[in-house]
Design a protein around this motif. Structure first.
Motif, short mmCIF file in Angstrom:
data_model
loop_
_atom_site.label_atom_id
_atom_site.label_comp_id
_atom_site.label_asym_id
_atom_site.label_seq_id
_atom_site.Cartn_x
_atom_site.Cartn_y
_atom_site.Cartn_z
N UNK A 159 53.18 21.61 -30.89
CA UNK A 159 53.19 23.26 -30.65
C UNK A 159 52.89 23.51 -29.32
N UNK A 160 51.61 22.67 -28.96
CA UNK A 160 51.23 22.90 -27.55
C UNK A 160 51.84 22.25 -26.18
N UNK A 161 52.70 21.55 -26.72
CA UNK A 161 53.67 20.91 -25.67
C UNK A 161 55.05 21.66 -25.67
N UNK A 162 55.66 22.01 -26.71
CA UNK A 162 56.16 22.90 -26.55
C UNK A 162 56.20 24.34 -26.15
N UNK A 163 54.61 24.89 -26.34
CA UNK A 163 54.57 25.74 -25.38
C UNK A 163 54.01 25.68 -23.88
N UNK A 164 54.14 23.76 -23.82
CA UNK A 164 54.10 24.01 -22.07
C UNK A 164 54.77 23.97 -21.50
N UNK A 198 56.39 26.41 -18.52
CA UNK A 198 57.98 25.68 -17.31
C UNK A 198 59.13 26.79 -17.49
N UNK A 199 59.68 26.95 -18.77
CA UNK A 199 60.68 27.44 -18.53
C UNK A 199 60.64 29.36 -17.28
N UNK A 253 61.86 21.30 -18.94
CA UNK A 253 61.93 19.78 -18.50
C UNK A 253 61.26 19.39 -17.71
N UNK A 254 60.24 18.39 -18.30
CA UNK A 254 59.05 18.20 -16.92
C UNK A 254 59.66 18.54 -15.54
N UNK A 255 58.86 18.91 -14.45
CA UNK A 255 58.94 18.87 -13.37
C UNK A 255 59.24 17.68 -12.43
N UNK A 256 59.33 16.67 -12.57
CA UNK A 256 58.69 15.20 -12.21
C UNK A 256 60.12 14.20 -12.49
#
Length: 177
Positions: free
Chosen positions: A17-22, A26-27, A104-107
């Protein structure tokens, strides 16, 4: 790169959930030049952010996908959820049309990861008999080109954002006026 289901019940791995929250953060802050608060500060002051994550993966119909690189690093996430007329987000159109979110992660942007995530969610929705998917997007967000290339079409506007819908099954979606 691969896309996997990220349900706690799907592949035996717990939902991060922490990754989805991040990714949701980003969104919200998709503009590279936008001033950003910290995730903690944003979480504390933004009820929409908390609402969108509440019980993620535990509600009926939740569908979550995570893109991973060859070394298992997480590159992005996309998910859809069903909402009600009483509780929904900006891209909501109907109780039987789940709203989609993606980041998606910026990088990692510009490498086809967003398309792979979107295609995976559309395929899962089609398998589950979902008739359409909706989303909300700022007209200046370059991701709008991806959404349109997948067949999403504009059906409305909420504030400064467009509401887009992709018809995928059980007859056409008709915009409600």
């Amino acid at each position: 790169m691969r896309v996997r289901d990220a349900h706690a019940h799907g592949d035996g791995r717990a939902l991060d959930v922490a990754f989805v929250e991040r990714m949701l953060f980003e969104a919200f802050f998709w503009r590279p030049d936008a001033e950003r608060p910290s995730l903690d500060a944003f979480r504390d002051r933004e009820p929409e952010h908390r609402k969108l994550l509440r019980d993620l993966g535990a509600r009926a119909g939740d569908c979550i996908a995570v893109a991973e690189g060859d070394a298992g690093e997480r590159l992005g996430a996309a998910w859809y959820r069903f909402w009600t007329a009483a509780e929904h987000s900006y891209g909501w159109v109907a109780a039987d049309v789940p709203e989609l979110a993606i980041a998606v992660e910026a990088a990692a942007r510009g490498r086809g990861i967003g398309r792979a995530l979107m295609e995976a969610l559309v395929a899962r929705a089609r398998e589950r008999g979902v008739r359409a998917l909706s989303l909300s997007v700022d007209p200046e967000n370059r991701a709008i080109a991806l959404y349109r290339s997948l067949g999403f079409r504009e059906v409305g506007r909420v504030g400064t954002s467009l509401t887009l819908v992709l018809e995928i099954g059980r007859g056409p979606y008709a915009a409600r006026g």
